[in-house]
Write an enzyme that holds these catalytic residues in place. Structure first.
Site, PDB file in Angstrom:
ATOM      1  N   CYS A 311      10.053 -10.754   4.019  1.00 20.98           N
ATOM      2  CA  CYS A 311      10.644 -10.092   2.844  1.00 20.98           C
ATOM      3  C   CYS A 311      12.095  -9.706   3.097  1.00 20.98           C
ATOM      4  CB  CYS A 311       9.854  -8.840   2.489  1.00 20.98           C
ATOM      5  SG  CYS A 311       8.181  -9.188   1.961  1.00 20.98           S
TER       6      CYS A 311
HETATM    7  N1  LIG Z   1       3.431  -9.797   2.677  1.00 24.37           N
HETATM    8  C1  LIG Z   1       4.051  -8.736   2.199  1.00 24.37           C
HETATM    9  O1  LIG Z   1       4.089  -7.711   2.828  1.00 24.37           O
HETATM   10  C2  LIG Z   1       4.709  -8.763   0.835  1.00 24.37           C
HETATM   11  C3  LIG Z   1       5.054  -7.540   0.264  1.00 24.37           C
HETATM   12  C4  LIG Z   1       5.614  -7.534  -0.997  1.00 24.37           C
HETATM   13  C5  LIG Z   1       5.857  -8.741  -1.658  1.00 24.37           C
HETATM   14  N2  LIG Z   1       5.540  -9.927  -1.057  1.00 24.37           N
HETATM   15  C6  LIG Z   1       5.787 -11.146  -1.824  1.00 24.37           C
HETATM   16  O2  LIG Z   1       4.540 -11.628  -2.306  1.00 24.37           O
HETATM   17  C7  LIG Z   1       4.540 -13.049  -2.347  1.00 24.37           C
HETATM   18  C8  LIG Z   1       3.403 -13.591  -1.500  1.00 24.37           C
HETATM   19  O3  LIG Z   1       3.601 -13.194  -0.157  1.00 24.37           O
HETATM   20  P1  LIG Z   1       2.454 -13.240   0.933  1.00 24.37           P
HETATM   21  O4  LIG Z   1       2.974 -12.487   2.107  1.00 24.37           O
HETATM   22  O5  LIG Z   1       1.146 -12.857   0.350  1.00 24.37           O
HETATM   23  O6  LIG Z   1       2.441 -14.794   1.280  1.00 24.37           O
HETATM   24  P2  LIG Z   1       1.320 -15.569   2.119  1.00 24.37           P
HETATM   25  O7  LIG Z   1       1.993 -16.756   2.687  1.00 24.37           O
HETATM   26  O8  LIG Z   1       0.602 -14.625   3.024  1.00 24.37           O
HETATM   27  O9  LIG Z   1       0.273 -16.022   1.019  1.00 24.37           O
HETATM   28  C9  LIG Z   1       0.567 -16.919   0.027  1.00 24.37           C
HETATM   29  C10 LIG Z   1      -0.661 -17.763  -0.215  1.00 24.37           C
HETATM   30  O10 LIG Z   1      -0.370 -18.618  -1.315  1.00 24.37           O
HETATM   31  C11 LIG Z   1      -0.939 -19.882  -1.047  1.00 24.37           C
HETATM   32  N3  LIG Z   1      -0.259 -20.861  -1.876  1.00 24.37           N
HETATM   33  C12 LIG Z   1       0.898 -21.516  -1.672  1.00 24.37           C
HETATM   34  N4  LIG Z   1       1.185 -22.312  -2.709  1.00 24.37           N
HETATM   35  C13 LIG Z   1       0.189 -22.158  -3.606  1.00 24.37           C
HETATM   36  C14 LIG Z   1      -0.079 -22.707  -4.871  1.00 24.37           C
HETATM   37  N5  LIG Z   1       0.757 -23.569  -5.441  1.00 24.37           N
HETATM   38  N6  LIG Z   1      -1.210 -22.335  -5.481  1.00 24.37           N
HETATM   39  C15 LIG Z   1      -2.057 -21.459  -4.904  1.00 24.37           C
HETATM   40  N7  LIG Z   1      -1.851 -20.895  -3.706  1.00 24.37           N
HETATM   41  C16 LIG Z   1      -0.738 -21.245  -3.066  1.00 24.37           C
HETATM   42  C17 LIG Z   1      -0.771 -20.067   0.443  1.00 24.37           C
HETATM   43  O11 LIG Z   1      -1.694 -21.015   0.949  1.00 24.37           O
HETATM   44  C18 LIG Z   1      -1.051 -18.650   0.952  1.00 24.37           C
HETATM   45  O12 LIG Z   1      -2.418 -18.464   1.222  1.00 24.37           O
HETATM   46  C19 LIG Z   1       5.930 -13.463  -1.867  1.00 24.37           C
HETATM   47  O13 LIG Z   1       6.781 -13.581  -2.980  1.00 24.37           O
HETATM   48  C20 LIG Z   1       6.371 -12.290  -1.027  1.00 24.37           C
HETATM   49  O14 LIG Z   1       7.771 -12.200  -0.944  1.00 24.37           O
HETATM   50  C21 LIG Z   1       4.955  -9.953   0.170  1.00 24.37           C
END
Ligand SMILES: NC(=O)c1ccc[n+]([C@@H]2O[C@H](COP(=O)([O-])OP(=O)(O)OC[C@H]3O[C@@H](n4cnc5c(N)ncnc54)[C@H](O)[C@@H]3O)[C@@H](O)[C@H]2O)c1
Length: 476
Positions: A311
């Site tokens: 992030c």
């Molecule tokens: N991890 C954090 O702490 C956090 C906090 C706030 C915001 N975010 C935001 O949230 C969003 C997700 O982050 P995350 O950490 O959960 O990511 P992540 O990589 O842990 O999870 C994303 C998931 O989406 C799946 N994916 C990818 N393409 C896909 C598609 N086309 N259809 C369905 N699934 C798909 C991946 O296989 C993965 O399991 C990002 O925008 C991130 O910036 C993350």
């Protein structure tokens, strides 16, 4: 998944919703449309209140999975979607792949039929509410990589039906919801606020944080239209204690970016000061501790080995990119990025100096990296400064080992690939190495490490109270 078999709203292919039909019927069905709109909105809100709405969550990662559990806890049924079939199979077996979520919590809801998960995106017509939690990384050129949101929007579009609520949760630049997602969904012929609902609500998940659970963290929400706002507020107020409505998705999108830019800039500030105070012979940690006693106007940020995670090093660039459209350069963001990217080089220079002072060269030195995760007690090493430090040390000829209780082996990353497994912290290992570098302050026994290792480079102040071994500790 009983509700899936009896959808309240017929599938779009069964509805007269093509643009041509709507034009023909516009005048004649004006009142009918008005009542339908009212009814549809109320029906969805009622379904949500009665917990009969089926929730679809796309992306079973660090953000999506805690949301699944939160909805299940409140007795909603959730259908999870992910392109990664390994994750789908693991979840279906009731197992977790995230350290912060025990398998028992997944299996509990799989068994009770609250939770099902699939990689079949044709089932996207089933949920009443769809939350998008897919990655938003950067391209090689440090520009927003929206391919995941684009693919997801396309899959939703293929299955969009009247009465669905779509919420984007992924972090992104202001305008994504209304400029990118909305026109694509409306190309179905369905109209936002009337036929379907669209909103943005940024995720504030903080993996590993035991002080705040998902339902205690206030949630910012913004619907594209007042109807969308009503529906999205109804949804999140079922699972979150405090909802913060804002006037537009762009405000909500920028709110999330501000939160992360604020951290990035302040971390850069203390990192810069740490490099200065090192020259001055002042301990920056002591300074921050003293400044923190001020009861107003000061929030402490702490220096470290560089900035990590998926992030804070990434999200600010989403705004920089968008700012270009307005002939604007976001100087704070670039300066913070520059300083934070430089810190691993500073740490490596400190390691080199410390070895040199002991008559040792970095070439051939055995260096143990303590912690490769991007922050304390999490199992996530994405964008971790440890990777950058390891890469720089390897380039200088050092022999790298690492220990991380949460990451047994290092997978491949965006920029780096190391074929290494976590080494157990045996006495033999600690005596054999030339230096140990504390990169992540995981909860491990540092007393023992400092006692046994010949030299410890501490980027996290874990050795604060170990004055007896002062001679072999170097703060970096
Ligand atoms: N991890 C954090 O702490 C956090 C906090 C706030 C915001 N975010 C935001 O949230 C969003 C997700 O982050 P995350 O950490 O959960 O990511 P992540 O990589 O842990 O999870 C994303 C998931 O989406 C799946 N994916 C990818 N393409 C896909 C598609 N086309 N259809 C369905 N699934 C798909 C991946 O296989 C993965 O399991 C990002 O925008 C991130 O910036 C993350």
């Amino acid at each position: 998944m009983e509700g899936e078999k009896t959808p309240i709203h017929p599938h779009p292919t069964l509805l007269p919703c093509l643009p041509a039909d709507r034009h023909q019927g516009r005048g004649r069905n004006k009142w009918k449309d008005f009542h339908m709109k009212g009814n549809m909105e109320e029906q969805l809100i009622q379904k949500i209140h009665q917990r009969k709405a089926l929730i679809g969550i796309i992306g079973m990662g660090y953000v999506g999975l805690p949301l699944v559990l939160r909805f299940c806890e409140e007795d909603f049924r959730v259908l999870g979607f992910d392109v990664d079939s390994k994750k789908v199979v693991t979840l279906k077996r009731g197992r977790s792949y995230l350290k912060s979520i025990p398998s028992s919590r997944i299996s509990q809801f799989i068994r009770s039929d609250h939770f099902d998960v699939t990689n079949d995106f044709s089932r996207l017509g089933k949920p009443d509410c769809i939350l998008i939690c897919v990655p938003t990384p950067l391209t090689e050129k440090m520009e927003p990589d929206l391919q995941y949101i684009e693919k997801t929007t396309e899959a939703i579009l293929q299955n969009l039906r009247k009465g669905q609520l779509i919420v984007l949760e992924s972090t992104t630049y202001p305008g994504t919801t209304e400029e990118m997602v909305l026109p694509r969904l409306e190309s179905s012929g369905l109209k936002v606020g009337k036929d379907f609902y669209l909103a943005f609500s940024p995720e504030r998940e903080d993996p590993g944080n035991k002080r705040f659970t998902t339902h205690q963290i206030p949630k910012v929400v913004a619907g594209v239209t007042p109807s969308c706002q009503k529906v999205v507020t109804a949804l999140y107020s079922r699972i979150i204690q405090k909802i913060v409505p804002v006037s537009s998705p762009r405000v909500a999108e920028l709110t999330k970016l501000l939160e992360n830019i604020y951290r990035s800039v302040n971390i850069a500030l203390v990192n810069e000061l740490k490099m200065l105070t090192d020259r001055m012979g002042i301990d920056i940690w002591e300074v921050i501790e003293a400044a923190s006693t001020k009861p107003f106007g000061f929030s402490p940020f702490y220096p470290g080995p560089g900035m990590g995670g998926h992030c804070i090093p990434i999200d600010p660039y989403y705004l920089s990119w968008k700012a270009r459209e307005y002939d604007f350069t976001t100087r704070f963001i670039f300066l913070a990025g520059e300083i934070n990217v430089h810190v691993p080089y500073y740490v490596v220079a400190k390691i080199q100096d410390a070895l040199n002072a002991r008559g040792k060269s970095i070439k051939g030195a055995k260096i143990l990296i303590l912690g490769v995760a991007y922050k304390k007690d999490v199992d996530d090493a994405r964008e971790s400064p440890a990777l950058s430090i390891m890469n720089l040390l390897q380039k200088k000829g050092a022999v790298i080992l690492y220990h991380d209780p949460y990451i047994p082996s290092l997978p491949s990353f965006r920029k780096y690939s190391f074929r290494l497994n976590s080494s157990p912290l045996t006495e033999q290992l600690l005596r054999r190495i030339d230096a140990a570098v504390v990169v992540t302050d995981h909860s491990i026994d540092y007393q023992r490490i400092v006692k046994l290792a010949p030299l410890v480079i501490d980027t996290r102040n874990v050795t604060k109270n170990m004055k007896q071994w002062k001679k072999k500790i170097v703060k970096a």
